[in-house]
Design an enzyme around this catalytic site. Sequence first.
Site, PDB file in Angstrom:
ATOM      1  N   LYS A  87     -26.849   2.947  55.663  1.00 30.49           N
ATOM      2  CA  LYS A  87     -25.528   3.433  55.259  1.00 30.49           C
ATOM      3  C   LYS A  87     -24.940   4.257  56.401  1.00 30.49           C
ATOM      4  O   LYS A  87     -24.486   3.691  57.379  1.00 30.49           O
ATOM      5  CB  LYS A  87     -25.660   4.139  53.922  1.00 30.49           C
ATOM      6  CG  LYS A  87     -25.932   3.070  52.851  1.00 30.49           C
ATOM      7  CD  LYS A  87     -26.273   3.527  51.483  1.00 30.49           C
ATOM      8  CE  LYS A  87     -26.391   2.286  50.596  1.00 30.49           C
ATOM      9  NZ  LYS A  87     -27.314   2.460  49.486  1.00 30.49           N
ATOM     10  N   HIS A 110     -26.865   8.063  50.055  1.00 29.66           N
ATOM     11  CA  HIS A 110     -25.460   8.291  50.399  1.00 29.66           C
ATOM     12  C   HIS A 110     -25.201   9.688  50.954  1.00 29.66           C
ATOM     13  O   HIS A 110     -24.067  10.011  51.298  1.00 29.66           O
ATOM     14  CB  HIS A 110     -24.562   8.054  49.176  1.00 29.66           C
ATOM     15  CG  HIS A 110     -24.619   6.647  48.680  1.00 29.66           C
ATOM     16  ND1 HIS A 110     -23.876   5.639  49.230  1.00 29.66           N
ATOM     17  CD2 HIS A 110     -25.366   6.071  47.709  1.00 29.66           C
ATOM     18  CE1 HIS A 110     -24.139   4.507  48.608  1.00 29.66           C
ATOM     19  NE2 HIS A 110     -25.047   4.746  47.674  1.00 29.66           N
ATOM     20  N   SER A 118     -24.378   6.698  43.414  1.00 34.00           N
ATOM     21  CA  SER A 118     -23.832   5.644  44.259  1.00 34.00           C
ATOM     22  C   SER A 118     -22.533   5.056  43.722  1.00 34.00           C
ATOM     23  O   SER A 118     -21.736   4.547  44.494  1.00 34.00           O
ATOM     24  CB  SER A 118     -24.869   4.542  44.454  1.00 34.00           C
ATOM     25  OG  SER A 118     -25.280   4.023  43.205  1.00 34.00           O
TER      26      SER A 118
END
Length: 386
Positions: A237, A205, A177
């Site tokens: 996200k 992610h 991250s």
Amino acid sequence: MSFDLRAGLAAREAALLYRRRQMACSAQQPQRQFADADLLTFCSNDYLGLANHPALAAALARGAERWGVGAGASHLLAGHSHAHHALEEELAAAVGRPRALLFSTGYMANLGVLGALLDRDARVFSDDLNHASLIDAARLSRAHVERYAHVDLPGLERLLQGSEAARRLIVTDAVFSMDGDIAPLPQLSALAARHGAWLMADDAHGFGVLGAHGGGSAELFKLDVDALPVLMGTLGKALGCFGAFVAGSEALIETLIQQARSYIYTTAMPPALAEAARVALRLAREESWRRDKLTSLIAHFCRGARQLGLPLLASRTPIQPLLAGSAERALAWSEHLRAHGLLVPAVRPPTVPAGTARLRIVLSAAHDEAQVDRLLLALESMPGRG
Ligand SMILES: *Cc1c(COP(=O)(O)O)cnc(C)c1O
């Protein structure tokens, strides 16, 4: 330790580690109003530009009309709705797994999985740069934790050889991250198989971003449920919503339903949000131009940054950190960019290891090339860069 909180805060301030929030006054998008300035932001995880998409907002509004606001209860009592169930089935299909289970957040998903799968006799092998939620999850599970240096496969293999626990779980961020690099999941999977361990990847992610259809790191590396038995992904996200899921075998998901405390003892996510996430998932899969645009913006940024000789970390994901070293320098860089109308926060310890403070630049399909050029222009005049 006394409760002299002011002294603690003052010490933090003196060490340049004090954190402050920016208050936004407009919706999530690259150019945003904040309480004291209009800023072009490069720090959101809204990788596909979906957080503020009208189709998601409409699905949320329709969902609220149908379901109301609150789920009213935990999933095991009366909180589990058709909206949740349909989303779980669609998520499982998107990552090529038999089942998926929704959690309220990625943080809670990680706590739930490690707590359900591990006990005092188990061992967890954790990459040094794993996300805080995995570190906390490992601690809370009471398993014996072995940390290995970042993507150090030989080091991990030595640790695996030296352990005899029946349950051994390797846990890793799929996309790290704060560094943006991608974990070598095929090699980790082979190591796990060789030593009779399981592999868990946190794809917060990667999901939505990696793979031709946005199926994430499992799709990118073509890892099926045997090769990668525990896959965690988030909805906050790339999908622009909120929430998370764990995907895996029927037996894994049933075990989590029985035993994951952060699943059992909490209110289900609002069903309207699950409806919005279903639309987000469909858009993320179908509109592959979003991933194509992101890829080309990343390439454009990397080319420009290399030409400027900026201290870029090796990353081909939307997370593009510039290594500053000291907190002081990272802050100076961030303030320089702010003076140019750009928001890129300085990430400092303890979020990253001491001496590796950085600007964490994050790109999104919602940016355009002219905006990336504005960033590059401002980076060029940064004090003491390189
Ligand atoms: C953001 C993040 C999480 C937490 O997910 P939330 O849904 O925001 O709680 C977990 N792991 C990683 C690697 C993350 O980046």
